[in-house]
Structure formats: structure tokens, C-alpha cells
Design a protein around this motif. Structure first.
Motif, PDB file in Angstrom:
ATOM      1  N   GLU A 185       0.820  -1.215   0.000  1.00 37.42           N
ATOM      2  CA  GLU A 185       0.000   0.000   0.000  1.00 37.42           C
ATOM      3  C   GLU A 185       0.859   1.274   0.000  1.00 37.42           C
ATOM      4  N   LEU A 186       1.631   1.427  -1.040  1.00 35.62           N
ATOM      5  CA  LEU A 186       2.438   2.641  -1.212  1.00 35.62           C
ATOM      6  C   LEU A 186       1.565   3.707  -1.868  1.00 35.62           C
ATOM      7  N   THR A 187       1.139   4.685  -1.095  1.00 34.70           N
ATOM      8  CA  THR A 187       0.255   5.725  -1.613  1.00 34.70           C
ATOM      9  C   THR A 187       0.766   7.103  -1.232  1.00 34.70           C
ATOM     10  N   ASP A 188       0.344   8.094  -2.004  1.00 39.82           N
ATOM     11  CA  ASP A 188       0.634   9.507  -1.706  1.00 39.82           C
ATOM     12  C   ASP A 188       2.124   9.810  -1.616  1.00 39.82           C
ATOM     13  N   LEU A 189       2.916   9.142  -2.421  1.00 41.64           N
ATOM     14  CA  LEU A 189       4.349   9.448  -2.459  1.00 41.64           C
ATOM     15  C   LEU A 189       4.587  10.527  -3.517  1.00 41.64           C
TER      16      LEU A 189
END
Length: 256
Positions: A185-189
Motif C-alpha cells: 500500500e504505497l500511496t501519496d508518495l
């Protein structure tokens, strides 16, 4: 007059297919799990019973691999001699064995695997790859010409075994990696690189694939276990190499 084509299975890929094949055939569709009214209206195709759809000149099976055994036994009595049956499964050895065993000998069989889907093909399918495996009859050439000339696809002829050996890496590993990255869940990077952006684009192409498709790719292809073993063995070797170069505890404490 356009040939009749029966499409059995109107899930994500079956529905996606209709946009590309409906202009060329008289299409009738069947799916026991979906309300086909919206699809019927969108593509001006007919909804039929399983018997009616299986009576077409060309029958395309767009069901999960896990359902192929049952559906081929169901349609076998309704197929007319000389019918051309195709599947679009993501693995080939097991599906082609099922088709050859369950369908009458007077039925032609060409097994296909479009190497794209609703996400990767949403901007158009011209130039994308599709695999065909001739199984029974002499009509694989006709299928290849239609795919090349009408749909502008790049056609690759293969055997089921060669297909599964290559796709064990092409899809087996890529879908596995994508599932892992979705789970993280790699988000908003915001501070991303072009390499990272391309990686996440590939993740998005398969993020919403069905669990049945993922299981078929990972569990039914007999060569994926070898591909996964090589992948995880390599990952462990890399982890070991990196651990040997990790800063000693004292060095870490000095940095704090």
C-alpha cells in the motif's frame, strides 16, 4: 453475411472483447453470473441461452480456467459439426487438454491468449501481442489473419508448453510482484522517480484482475513454481549480500 459468434463469459475480459469483435460478427452472449442487459444495450448484441450461444459458427470461451472443464462438458451437446471453438485463458497446457478431451472430434479448436487486458488495452489494442496455439483442425491461419488484419494485433504462434514456460516469467513473476506492492500500500508518495512511476503503472495494470485469474497464472501453469523458486532464491541471495554490507551497530550509534 457476418458469421455468428457466441461469447460465453462476460466478465472483465469478455466485456472488453465485445468492443473489438462486435463490429465483425453477429454476436450472442451468455453469462450465468451477470446481468447482461447493460452489455446488450451497449454493444447491440443478443443475449441467449447456453444452447443458443453454443450453436454459433464460432464459440469463444472467456470463462476462468477453473470453470473450463464444466462449461466444455455443458456445451458439447449443443455444438454443431465444424464449429470453431476458441478460449482466451492465460495458461495453455491445462485448458488445451480440457478442450481436446471434452469437445467432440468434429469441432475445430484454436487456443488463444491475448497478452493484454482491459487496463493495458484501454488506449487501443493495435500492435499488442496475442498468442495462438493450433489444437485441432486447419483454421488457425484464418484466426491469425483476422487478428492481424482486422484487429491489428501482433500474432505469435506457439505450442501450449512453450507458451506456459515463457509466461511463467512474463506473467507469473510480474503479477506476483504487483500483488506484493499492492499489499504494501504505497500511496501519496510525491518524491518519485521515473523508474518508480513506470513500476507503479505496471502494478495498476493488474491491480484489479480477478482472484481467479491470479490463481490461474500462479497455480495452474506448471512452470511457475520453478520461476518463483528462482526469484525467491535470488531475493535471498541479494538480501544476504546487502546484510554483509550493513553498518555495524557501533557505526549506527555514532550516526544517531
Amino acid at each position: 453475411m457476418a458469421k455468428s459468434l457466441g461469447l460465453i463469459g462476460c466478465g472483465a475480459f469478455g466485456s472488453f472483447m465485445l468492443h473489438h469483435i462486435a463490429p465483425f460478427f453477429q454476436v450472442r452472449i451468455y453469462d450465468r453470473f451477470r446481468d447482461l442487459g447493460p452489455i446488450d444495450q451497449s454493444y447491440k448484441v443478443e443475449v441467449g441461452t447456453l444452447a443458443e450461444v453454443a450453436a454459433a459458427e464460432i464459440v469463444v470461451l472467456a470463462v476462468p480456467v477453473q470453470e473450463l472443464g464444466a462449461i466444455t462438458l455443458e456445451i458439447a451437446p449443443y455444438l454443431r459439426p465444424g464449429t470453431l471453438v476458441l478460449d482466451v485463458a492465460s495458461v495453455k497446457l491445462k485448458p488445451t487438454e480440457i478442450l481436446a478431451a471434452n469437445l467432440p472430434t468434429n469441432i475445430d479448436i484454436v487456443s488463444t491468449h491475448p497478452l493484454f487486458g482491459p487496463q493495458s488495452g484501454k488506449q487501443g489494442i493495435a500492435g499488442l501481442n496475442v498468442v495462438i496455439c493450433p489444437i485441432r483442425g486447419e483454421r488457425a491461419g484464418c484466426v491469425a489473419r483476422f487478428l492481424k488484419e482486422m484487429l491489428q494485433l501482433n500474432v505469435i504462434e506457439s505450442t501450449p508448453e512453450r507458451h506456459d514456460r515463457e509466461v511463467a516469467y512474463v506473467q507469473g513473476l510480474t503479477h506476483l510482484i504487483a500483488k506484493i506492492l499492492v499489499d504494501i500500500e504505497l500511496t501519496d508518495l510525491q518524491q518519485t522517480t521515473r523508474t518508480y512511476d513506470l513500476l507503479m503503472q505496471s502494478v495498476e495494470m493488474v491491480r484489479y484482475d480477478s482472484e481467479e485469474l491470479f490463481q490461474a497464472i500462479e497455480s495452474i501453469n506448471p512452470f511457475v513454481s520453478e520461476a518463483k523458486k528462482r526469484f525467491f532464491d535470488s531475493a535471498r541471495r541479494l538480501e544476504s549480500r546487502l546484510s554483509r554490507h550493513a553498518p555495524a551497530p557501533s557505526a549506527m550509534e555514532a550516526l544517531v
